[in-house]
Motif scaffolding. Structure first.
Motif, PDB file in Angstrom:
ATOM      1  N   ARG A  20       0.791  -1.236   0.000  1.00 49.50           N
ATOM      2  CA  ARG A  20       0.000   0.000   0.000  1.00 49.50           C
ATOM      3  C   ARG A  20       0.822   1.285   0.000  1.00 49.50           C
ATOM      4  NH1 ARG A  20      -5.496  -0.244   1.104  1.00 49.50           N
ATOM      5  NH2 ARG A  20      -6.307  -2.363   1.289  1.00 49.50           N
ATOM      6  N   SER A  21       2.130   1.209   0.241  1.00 45.92           N
ATOM      7  CA  SER A  21       2.951   2.424   0.241  1.00 45.92           C
ATOM      8  C   SER A  21       4.391   2.091  -0.103  1.00 45.92           C
ATOM      9  CB  SER A  21       2.907   3.105   1.614  1.00 45.92           C
ATOM     10  OG  SER A  21       3.598   2.330   2.582  1.00 45.92           O
ATOM     11  N   LYS A  22       5.107   3.099  -0.597  1.00 42.23           N
ATOM     12  CA  LYS A  22       6.528   2.910  -0.904  1.00 42.23           C
ATOM     13  C   LYS A  22       7.301   2.568   0.362  1.00 42.23           C
ATOM     14  CE  LYS A  22       6.682   6.073  -4.857  1.00 42.23           C
ATOM     15  NZ  LYS A  22       7.278   7.320  -5.404  1.00 42.23           N
ATOM     16  N   LYS A  44      -0.644   1.110  -5.988  1.00 45.95           N
ATOM     17  CA  LYS A  44      -0.489   0.097  -4.946  1.00 45.95           C
ATOM     18  C   LYS A  44      -0.007  -1.240  -5.504  1.00 45.95           C
ATOM     19  CE  LYS A  44      -4.054   1.952  -1.846  1.00 45.95           C
ATOM     20  NZ  LYS A  44      -5.384   1.703  -1.224  1.00 45.95           N
TER      21      LYS A  44
END
Length: 345
Positions: free
Chosen positions: A33-35, A189
């Motif tokens: 969901r995130s870097k 994502k």
């Protein structure tokens, strides 16, 4: 029945499976969901673990007790586990490069990377399957049975099922279509491979489950069942087209956990063994006297049949559509493909 799950310990064994499945699903969500989530899971943690692994082996060579008695050193020495851990992690990093268009992730030629890394991972398992088949034949000639003790002190029972499943694995590589059909999702994502639909996923899951059942029997309740169902579950319900990313993420994270905490599977109330061990236990110090390999053979045949059918279906569709199934996408009329493409940039 595939596993020995009964008696007073069954509740703990089922709880262990539920915990592993749930944690893998949640860990995958954190990573995708995130870097930052991805960097922590596939950059920071593997780097720290690499330092830890090197320290263990250096200190063990120097004769230090803490290293010689370390669970990772004692129970997880096989080449396969390290190869799988770093190959899966490499896949996760490559998928992030494609998803976020980092560096060569922007190029068209790098879109073939998912096929290459998945094929490499499958081939690692195929080699391990063939190795077990050969070792089983050698044990039969020397001892009159097919039991052989792995480098991790697990009794494996090698036979024709290893060869059958190895062939299924090779076919599974040929069942990956649309190699260049790789996309980034609109919300960044996911890396999407829409042409990798349920046809391939089922064939892969059956093959890989049999691989673990043959070669990682004391772990397969988790790495063969919970680990395979976690990415399939996510793909089926909310992450269409993202199965291969889910699979790489959960595999890498599980390998990290298992490499550091092997006794969770090997010697705890959560441990589960398959029906293969007809004596009711697996003790490296005691050569098994009874065996029940029936399910090894049954699942191997099912896995091979599934991959033969999948490959035949791909060839049929490719001919009907007059397409090269590897250069082009051939499942464009399937609902899963269309949902995945609706998510793509």
């Amino acid at each position: 029945m595939l596993f020995q799950i009964y008696g007073e310990g069954a509740g703990w064994q089922l709880l262990g499976w539920l915990l592993v499945f749930t944690c893998l699903v949640l860990a995958n969500e954190f990573a995708r969901r995130s870097k930052m989530g991805g960097i922590i899971c596939f950059g920071v943690i593997p780097a720290l673990l690499t330092v830890y692994f090197i320290a263990i082996y250096v200190c063990a060579a120097l004769g230090m007790d803490w290293a010689l008695n370390n669970d990772t050193y004692v129970h997880m020495t096989s080449w396969f586990h390290y190869a799988k851990l770093y190959a899966a992690t490499a896949g996760c990093i490559g998928f992030m490069m494609l998803k976020y268009k980092w560096g060569i992730g922007k190029t068209e030629w790098f879109k073939v990377f998912p096929f290459v890394i998945v094929a490499v991972n499958i081939l690692i398992a195929v080699v391990s399957d063939f190795e077990s088949g050969i070792r089983g034949a050698m044990a039969l000639a020397e001892y009159g049975d097919r039991w052989w003790l792995s480098s991790e002190n697990v009794w494996l029972y090698g036979g024709w099922w290893n060869w059958v499943n190895g062939i299924a694995g090779i076919l599974n590589i040929l069942c990956m279509t649309g190699w260049w059909g790789i996309y980034s999702s609109k919300d960044k994502k996911d890396m999407l491979w829409p042409d990798m639909t349920w046809c391939f996923i089922i064939a892969y899951d059956l093959w890989n489950f049999e691989y673990t059942y043959n070669n990682l029997p004391t772990h397969t309740w988790y790495c063969g069942l919970a680990l395979l169902l976690a990415p399939t579950f996510a793909n089926a319900l909310w992450n269409k087209g993202g199965w291969i990313q889910n699979r790489a993420n959960t595999l890498a994270l599980w390998c990290m956990f298992a490499q550091v905490f092997p006794l969770f599977q090997d010697a705890s109330r959560f441990s589960v063994i398959p029906v293969l061990y007809a004596d009711g236990f697996m003790d490296s110090a005691i050569r098994p006297t009874a065996v029940n390999p029936t399910m090894q053979g049954v699942i191997a045949i099912i896995a091979l049949a599934a991959n033969v059918l999948c490959f035949a279906f791909i060839i049929k569709r490719a001919k009907e559509q007059k397409k090269n199934p590897y250069k082009n996408e051939i499942f464009t009329d399937q609902k899963d493909f269309q949902i995945a493409m609706s998510r793509a940039e």
